[in-house]
Structure formats: C-alpha cells, structure tokens
Design a protein around this motif. Structure first.
Motif, PDB file in Angstrom:
ATOM      1  N   LEU A   1      72.647 -43.028   0.937  1.00 51.02           N
ATOM      2  CA  LEU A   1      72.523 -43.797   0.386  1.00 51.02           C
ATOM      3  C   LEU A   1      71.834 -43.326  -0.950  1.00 51.02           C
ATOM      4  O   LEU A   1      70.748 -44.468  -1.411  1.00 51.02           O
ATOM      5  N   GLN A   2      71.927 -42.414  -1.510  1.00 52.46           N
ATOM      6  CA  GLN A   2      71.555 -41.961  -2.484  1.00 52.46           C
ATOM      7  C   GLN A   2      72.631 -42.076  -4.016  1.00 52.46           C
ATOM      8  O   GLN A   2      73.260 -42.712  -4.010  1.00 52.46           O
ATOM      9  N   THR A   3      71.375 -41.812  -4.441  1.00 53.19           N
ATOM     10  CA  THR A   3      72.103 -42.512  -6.158  1.00 53.19           C
ATOM     11  C   THR A   3      72.754 -41.620  -7.013  1.00 53.19           C
ATOM     12  O   THR A   3      72.570 -40.123  -6.096  1.00 53.19           O
ATOM     13  N   LYS A   4      73.586 -41.136  -7.590  1.00 50.66           N
ATOM     14  CA  LYS A   4      74.127 -40.074  -8.270  1.00 50.66           C
ATOM     15  C   LYS A   4      73.522 -39.024  -9.360  1.00 50.66           C
ATOM     16  O   LYS A   4      73.511 -38.271  -8.800  1.00 50.66           O
ATOM     17  N   ALA A   5      72.791 -40.082  -9.481  1.00 48.49           N
ATOM     18  CA  ALA A   5      71.732 -38.623 -10.559  1.00 48.49           C
ATOM     19  C   ALA A   5      71.342 -38.393  -8.980  1.00 48.49           C
ATOM     20  O   ALA A   5      70.934 -36.825  -9.985  1.00 48.49           O
ATOM     21  N   TYR A   6      70.542 -38.790  -7.714  1.00 49.28           N
ATOM     22  CA  TYR A   6      69.446 -38.037  -7.278  1.00 49.28           C
ATOM     23  C   TYR A   6      70.631 -37.402  -5.948  1.00 49.28           C
ATOM     24  O   TYR A   6      70.031 -36.114  -6.245  1.00 49.28           O
ATOM     25  N   ALA A   7      72.021 -37.813  -5.594  1.00 51.74           N
ATOM     26  CA  ALA A   7      72.745 -36.617  -4.745  1.00 51.74           C
ATOM     27  C   ALA A   7      72.252 -35.293  -6.133  1.00 51.74           C
ATOM     28  O   ALA A   7      72.512 -34.166  -5.208  1.00 51.74           O
ATOM     29  N   ARG A   8      73.166 -35.267  -7.326  1.00 52.40           N
ATOM     30  CA  ARG A   8      73.167 -34.064  -7.928  1.00 52.40           C
ATOM     31  C   ARG A   8      71.760 -33.215  -8.652  1.00 52.40           C
ATOM     32  O   ARG A   8      71.631 -32.221  -8.263  1.00 52.40           O
ATOM     33  N   ALA A   9      70.541 -33.989  -8.385  1.00 50.85           N
ATOM     34  CA  ALA A   9      69.436 -33.268  -8.270  1.00 50.85           C
ATOM     35  C   ALA A   9      69.611 -32.616  -6.972  1.00 50.85           C
ATOM     36  O   ALA A   9      68.830 -31.523  -6.861  1.00 50.85           O
ATOM     37  N   VAL A  10      69.438 -32.993  -5.549  1.00 51.06           N
ATOM     38  CA  VAL A  10      69.656 -32.619  -4.099  1.00 51.06           C
ATOM     39  C   VAL A  10      70.573 -31.441  -3.853  1.00 51.06           C
ATOM     40  O   VAL A  10      70.805 -30.674  -3.956  1.00 51.06           O
ATOM     41  N   LEU A  11      72.024 -31.761  -4.109  1.00 49.54           N
ATOM     42  CA  LEU A  11      73.143 -30.205  -4.266  1.00 49.54           C
ATOM     43  C   LEU A  11      72.366 -29.029  -5.162  1.00 49.54           C
ATOM     44  O   LEU A  11      73.449 -28.510  -5.200  1.00 49.54           O
ATOM     45  N   SER A  12      71.767 -29.728  -6.420  1.00 51.30           N
ATOM     46  CA  SER A  12      71.853 -28.460  -7.143  1.00 51.30           C
ATOM     47  C   SER A  12      71.071 -27.545  -6.678  1.00 51.30           C
ATOM     48  O   SER A  12      71.026 -26.504  -7.163  1.00 51.30           O
ATOM     49  N   VAL A  13      70.532 -27.504  -5.942  1.00 46.76           N
ATOM     50  CA  VAL A  13      69.439 -26.514  -5.037  1.00 46.76           C
ATOM     51  C   VAL A  13      70.846 -26.023  -3.952  1.00 46.76           C
ATOM     52  O   VAL A  13      70.065 -25.256  -3.391  1.00 46.76           O
ATOM     53  N   GLY A  14      71.475 -26.155  -3.865  1.00 49.39           N
ATOM     54  CA  GLY A  14      72.737 -25.750  -2.458  1.00 49.39           C
ATOM     55  C   GLY A  14      72.153 -23.706  -3.539  1.00 49.39           C
ATOM     56  O   GLY A  14      72.515 -23.427  -4.253  1.00 49.39           O
ATOM     57  N   ARG A  15      71.979 -23.215  -2.086  1.00 47.35           N
ATOM     58  CA  ARG A  15      72.284 -22.067  -1.512  1.00 47.35           C
ATOM     59  C   ARG A  15      73.736 -21.277  -2.558  1.00 47.35           C
ATOM     60  O   ARG A  15      74.370 -20.448  -3.497  1.00 47.35           O
ATOM     61  N   THR A  16      74.725 -21.825  -1.847  1.00 51.62           N
ATOM     62  CA  THR A  16      75.980 -21.702  -1.878  1.00 51.62           C
ATOM     63  C   THR A  16      77.038 -22.623  -3.801  1.00 51.62           C
ATOM     64  O   THR A  16      77.566 -22.154  -3.771  1.00 51.62           O
ATOM     65  N   LEU A  17      76.044 -23.043  -4.235  1.00 50.33           N
ATOM     66  CA  LEU A  17      76.644 -23.659  -5.688  1.00 50.33           C
ATOM     67  C   LEU A  17      76.946 -22.197  -6.449  1.00 50.33           C
ATOM     68  O   LEU A  17      75.739 -21.388  -7.219  1.00 50.33           O
ATOM     69  N   GLY A  18      78.004 -21.982  -6.945  1.00 51.91           N
ATOM     70  CA  GLY A  18      78.704 -21.548  -7.760  1.00 51.91           C
ATOM     71  C   GLY A  18      78.417 -21.922  -9.248  1.00 51.91           C
ATOM     72  O   GLY A  18      78.316 -20.974 -10.448  1.00 51.91           O
ATOM     73  N   SER A  19      78.712 -22.956  -9.726  1.00 55.58           N
ATOM     74  CA  SER A  19      79.087 -23.510 -10.741  1.00 55.58           C
ATOM     75  C   SER A  19      79.110 -25.424 -11.251  1.00 55.58           C
ATOM     76  O   SER A  19      78.697 -25.500 -10.011  1.00 55.58           O
ATOM     77  N   ASN A  20      78.592 -25.330 -11.712  1.00 58.74           N
ATOM     78  CA  ASN A  20      78.734 -26.963 -12.533  1.00 58.74           C
ATOM     79  C   ASN A  20      79.612 -27.743 -12.168  1.00 58.74           C
ATOM     80  O   ASN A  20      79.821 -29.097 -11.421  1.00 58.74           O
ATOM     81  N   GLU A  21      80.750 -26.952 -11.727  1.00 57.28           N
ATOM     82  CA  GLU A  21      82.217 -28.004 -11.599  1.00 57.28           C
ATOM     83  C   GLU A  21      81.674 -27.747 -10.201  1.00 57.28           C
ATOM     84  O   GLU A  21      82.068 -29.345  -9.453  1.00 57.28           O
ATOM     85  N   GLN A  22      81.474 -27.152  -9.368  1.00 56.47           N
ATOM     86  CA  GLN A  22      81.607 -27.281  -8.336  1.00 56.47           C
ATOM     87  C   GLN A  22      80.916 -28.818  -7.881  1.00 56.47           C
ATOM     88  O   GLN A  22      80.349 -28.875  -6.794  1.00 56.47           O
ATOM     89  N   LEU A  23      79.213 -28.167  -8.691  1.00 55.20           N
ATOM     90  CA  LEU A  23      78.304 -29.099  -7.868  1.00 55.20           C
ATOM     91  C   LEU A  23      78.591 -30.560  -8.278  1.00 55.20           C
ATOM     92  O   LEU A  23      78.389 -31.572  -7.624  1.00 55.20           O
ATOM     93  N   GLU A  24      79.483 -30.978  -9.436  1.00 59.86           N
ATOM     94  CA  GLU A  24      80.566 -32.138  -9.354  1.00 59.86           C
ATOM     95  C   GLU A  24      81.066 -32.316  -8.744  1.00 59.86           C
ATOM     96  O   GLU A  24      81.414 -33.638  -8.340  1.00 59.86           O
ATOM     97  N   GLU A  25      81.741 -31.835  -8.342  1.00 59.42           N
ATOM     98  CA  GLU A  25      82.872 -31.822  -7.044  1.00 59.42           C
ATOM     99  C   GLU A  25      82.253 -32.437  -5.788  1.00 59.42           C
ATOM    100  O   GLU A  25      82.307 -33.261  -4.750  1.00 59.42           O
ATOM    101  N   ARG A  26      80.708 -32.208  -5.245  1.00 64.51           N
ATOM    102  CA  ARG A  26      80.026 -32.215  -4.479  1.00 64.51           C
ATOM    103  C   ARG A  26      79.640 -33.122  -4.936  1.00 64.51           C
ATOM    104  O   ARG A  26      79.579 -34.281  -3.357  1.00 64.51           O
ATOM    105  N   VAL A  27      79.170 -33.937  -6.153  1.00 59.25           N
ATOM    106  CA  VAL A  27      78.200 -35.364  -6.084  1.00 59.25           C
ATOM    107  C   VAL A  27      79.891 -35.842  -5.439  1.00 59.25           C
ATOM    108  O   VAL A  27      79.434 -37.502  -5.082  1.00 59.25           O
TER     109      VAL A  27
END
Length: 304
Positions: A104-130
């Motif tokens: 039920l997440q919006t894209k912007a909300y999902a990006r904010a949630v996923l951006s705080v992940g410990r394993t996030l390595g780059s903006n490209e990885q963030l966009e992949e997860r979104v």
C-alpha cells in the motif's frame, strides 16, 4: 533465474550477431561484465543494465521483466519463500506496527523507508528496491488479486516518514485503496495498550488450497512459520488484533483526521463511544439501532 537471464542474453546477443565486447560497448560496460552475466558468475545485473541490454538486444521488455526474479535471489531462502507464497496467496492479512505495508506504499514513501536500510550501497540500489516494491503492487489489480486486510498501528499514521508532504500523499492513498472492495484497512489505537505483536509486524497468508502460512518481522529479522499449529496460533493473534482495532469506517475517519492535521492531540473515542458510532453507521447503512443481544430498538427510526 540468474541462469535463465544469462541464457536469454546469450541467445539474443548471438541472434543479433554481436560479440560480448560489442554488446558491452553498446551497454557501456566491459566485456567481462557480459561474460559474468551469461555464465552466472560475479555480481548480478543491475536494473539499469537490464534495461540497457533489453533496449540494445530488442528483447521487448523480456529482460526487464525477468530482472526482479534475478534480484530476489540475493535474499535469504526464507525471505524468497515468503515472496513466493505471497504471489500465490488468495488472502493476505497484515498487522503493521511501524510503517505502511509495502503493498500500500506510495513510491515516495517506499523510497523514504528503503533509504534507511543497513545494506543500502548506492542510489541505484535504492531505486532498484523501489522498483521491485512497486512491481509487487500490481498483484492487487490483477484478475487473481487477493483479499487484503490490513491493521495499522496508530504509530504508522503519526510517524511522518519522508516528511509531511510524503506522509500526506501516503495517507491519501490509504483512503483511496481502502475504497476498493477487496481491501480493508483498520487502525489499532494507542489506547488498546499492550498486545502480542508489539515491536514487530505479522502477516498471515491463505493459499489457494486453504492452507495458511505466517510471517513475523522486526527491524532486522524475519521468520517464516509453516507449521500448521503455530500458524493457527498466529492467525488467532491476528484476529484478536483485528477485533481490538477501530471498525473500518471509523479507521478511515481517523486516517482522514490525521491527514488533515486536526486529529493531533485529540482523544481516541472510548470503547463505548466506538460502539455507539458503529451502531449509527449500521443504522445509516439500512439497519436499525442495535441494543444488547443484537435486538432492534423499535423506538428508534432509521435516519433518512
């Protein structure tokens, strides 16, 4: 899936008459990267590279559609298995303690949630997860879409993930999606106190054959439960949470109030007040006012 992806790249490259070096040059990577993809060695392809390969090889979006399944292979076995169950489930019951569920997440909300992940390595990885998360939402509009029932802790509404503008958009989407006949949203208010799933989230999936599995998740862990006895216990826990939550119409009213910023500091209706309001909602929908034992009160007429 990585092997299937690599085989498709090799077949399309050969059909196009390109060497690995030529394909690498056209997609702006070294030839050894193409070799790794075709032989399923080294790092998995990024979404950006999958798009580039798809365009150069004229794959008609085939590689892009395969990519999420390749991406999924990086997750632990239990996590991948839960995703597989979710894709086949005919019923999804979720309790969310901290954030709006991914479906039920919006894209912007999902990006904010996923951006705080410990394993996030780059903006490209963030966009992949979104992208992967947004792709899972397509299930809710598919012909075989599941029945979705979500109970949100009040904290989910009050934590401005991504800031006020992002949160307002998210609350608006909750109201819109809850209007769908196959989606129900409830809010568990703070005044319900402690409960069995404090500190985590719970999902119960109903499969086409009627069997069920459960999944519990905290900030940095998850557990898939398949034992029928344990699953029944978690299903009962979920039903208790659902019974303690505000009724659906009152829940939507609370979401709307928080969105409009006029619920802050307001007192959540007491249990007796909720019962009275639920009776009024029933009356307005065509039923009479209910008294003890579920009887109609003949002295009250339905409102026009």
């Amino acid at each position: 899936m990585a092997a299937l992806f690599g085989a498709r790249v090799r077949r399309l490259r050969t059909a196009a008459g390109l060497t690995q070096a030529e394909l690498g040059a056209k997609t702006h990577v070294v030839s050894t990267r193409i070799t790794q993809i075709e032989r399923v060695s080294g790092a998995k392809p990024t979404l950006e590279l999958a798009r580039a390969l798809d365009a150069v090889l004229g794959a008609d979006n085939l590689l892009v559609e395969l990519w999420p399944y390749v991406y999924r292979e990086a997750f632990p076995d239990w996590s991948r298995k839960f995703m597989e169950y979710s894709e086949r489930a005919v019923g999804i019951r979720q309790y969310a303690a901290h954030v709006v569920p991914g479906l039920l997440q919006t894209k912007a909300y999902a990006r904010a949630v996923l951006s705080v992940g410990r394993t996030l390595g780059s903006n490209e990885q963030l966009e992949e997860r979104v992208t992967v998360r947004m792709g899972r939402q397509e299930r809710l509009s598919a012909p075989d879409r599941p029945e979705l029932w979500v109970v949100l802790d009040e904290a989910v509404l009050r934590r401005p993930v991504g800031g006020q503008a992002v949160m307002r958009e998210q609350l608006e989407q909750l109201l819109d999606t809850a209007a769908e006949p196959h989606i129900t949203v409830q809010v568990l208010p703070f005044d319900q106190g402690e409960h069995d799933v404090m500190g985590g989230s719970l999902t119960v999936l109903t499969m086409p054959d009627g069997s069920e599995v459960a999944y519990t998740e905290g900030a940095h862990y998850g557990q898939l439960i398949e034992d029928p006895g344990e699953v029944r216990s978690f299903a009962l826990t979920y039903d208790r949470l659902r019974a303690a939550a505000l009724p659906p119409l009152m829940s939507l009213g609370m979401i709307r109030s928080v969105m409009e910023d006029n619920h802050r500091g307001a007192k959540v209706p007491s249990r007796s007040e909720r019962r009275r309001l639920a009776q009024e909602q029933l009356q307005q929908s065509g039923g009479g006012r209910l008294r003890g034992g579920g009887r109609r009160d003949p002295r009250r007429r339905p409102r026009p």
